[in-house]
Design an enzyme around this catalytic site. Structure first.
Site, short mmCIF file in Angstrom:
data_model
loop_
_atom_site.label_atom_id
_atom_site.label_comp_id
_atom_site.label_asym_id
_atom_site.label_seq_id
_atom_site.Cartn_x
_atom_site.Cartn_y
_atom_site.Cartn_z
N HIS A 111 78.98 -22.09 -53.72
CA HIS A 111 79.19 -20.76 -54.03
C HIS A 111 80.52 -19.76 -53.52
CE1 HIS A 111 74.93 -21.23 -55.45
NE2 HIS A 111 74.58 -22.07 -54.00
N HIS A 134 71.85 -21.38 -58.35
CA HIS A 134 71.78 -22.26 -58.28
C HIS A 134 71.50 -22.67 -59.69
CE1 HIS A 134 70.51 -22.20 -54.21
NE2 HIS A 134 71.41 -22.58 -53.75
#
Length: 332
Positions: free
Chosen positions: A56, A218
């Site tokens: 991320h 995700h």
């Protein structure tokens, strides 16, 4: 799978080595267990610490530095960091005023940060936690009980870090963090899937004319899979979901954060941001602070997220305060 990597099992470690080499003036990296900590640790004030699965970036390691995080703990790609890593980061960064842990609401993160906080408390450290759950897309997901923590995390880390930097007590930093959590909402969309290095194939399938509305960071499912639509209609759909949830109202002043999921270029990102500002103005909502760029990503996934934070004088002032990290810098 085409990626600039050597060994899929070593991606996080090799990336951390590069982060340390590029920003040795701001931070250092420990590898066993892995965590990123400010070069001038421990903190003279409240230590603000966060973390989560890698993939991320720049969240969270890219936000370690003056005015933001004192330490960040990376897990494997899309995997929560272990309690021993979080505990080590707490020990390395926490001074006499204690620590605030910022935890995104994912089941693994919440459990592992709670365990680490208990271990740190047993060492005599004053450690508190806040859990951010700003994603309005779904009530629960495959990764969470309750809403997910997404783009609002970036804003929370900046504002809590600024509160620490001005010398606030642990009680006050925690109170500011909870105020942010109560005033921030987000939603994301995906045009394509990411590929986790050790898996080697896209996380999900999307038809050539489909988008996932309400995607998680995700790649977990959102609200619905819909036909691709022009940017005006898509941004209107996203903003309506966010504005109606809090709800935001005419007369509100807000920070608008338009985020790339990793694979969306600035050309499209600024296009979407401009539409969002215009639509918010039509609703009487005034954008007084802005952030545009790839700040909480999902590897190379194409897509964007929109985050709105309702501002008051204190939150605006803390957002404006100087910050110097690898990924966010101004005023210093």
């Amino acid at each position: 799978m085409k990626k600039i990597i050597n060994d899929p099992a070593a991606v996080v470690t090799e990336s951390l080595r590069g982060l340390a080499a590029a920003h040795s003036d701001l931070l250092r990296v420990e590898y066993d267990p892995a965590f990123v900590v400010r070069a001038d640790a421990p903190a003279p004030g409240v230590a603000v610490i966060s973390g989560g699965g890698s993939g991320h970036e720049p969240l969270h390691g890219g936000f370690v530095g003056h005015g933001m995080l004192h330490a960040a703990v990376p897990g494997a790609v899309f995997t929560s960091p272990t309690p021993d890593g979080v505990q080590a980061a707490i020990s390395a960064s926490t001074g006499s005023k204690g620590a605030l842990l910022i935890v995104k609401n994912y089941t693994g993160d919440v459990l592992n940060f709670e365990t680490a906080a208990e271990l740190a408390a047993a060492e005599g450290l004053d450690v508190r936690s806040v859990v951010i759950d700003d994603d309005v897309a779904v009530a629960d997901s495959t990764f969470t009980a309750g809403r997910r923590g997404v783009g609002g995390t970036v804003l929370l880390e900046k504002i809590a870090g600024a509160a620490s930097e001005r010398g606030d007590s642990l009680d006050d930093v925690e109170a500011v963090a909870r105020k942010v959590i109560g005033q921030v909402r987000s939603i994301g969309v995906a045009l394509s899937a990411p590929t986790v290095p050790h898996v080697g194939e896209p996380s999900f399938d999307l038809g050539p004319d489909e988008i996932e509305f309400g995607i998680g960071i995700h790649g977990e499912p959102g609200r619905e899979r819909i036909p691709a639509e022009p940017a005006d209609a898509l941004v209107e759909r996203m903003l309506s979901a966010v504005v109606d949830d809090l709800p935001f109202a005419s007369g509100d002043e807000v920070l608008l954060f338009t985020n790339s999921m990793g694979g969306t270029p600035l050309l499209e990102l600024y296009l979407a941001h401009g539409i969002a500002e215009r639509l918010l103005a039509d609703r009487g909502i005034r954008v007084t602070r802005r952030l545009v760029g790839p700040y909480i990503t999902s590897l190379e996934m194409q897509g964007i997220s929109l985050t709105l934070l309702r501002l008051d004088e204190e939150l605006a002032s803390l957002w404006d305060a100087p910050v110097s990290t690898p990924a966010l810098r101004w005023g210093k």
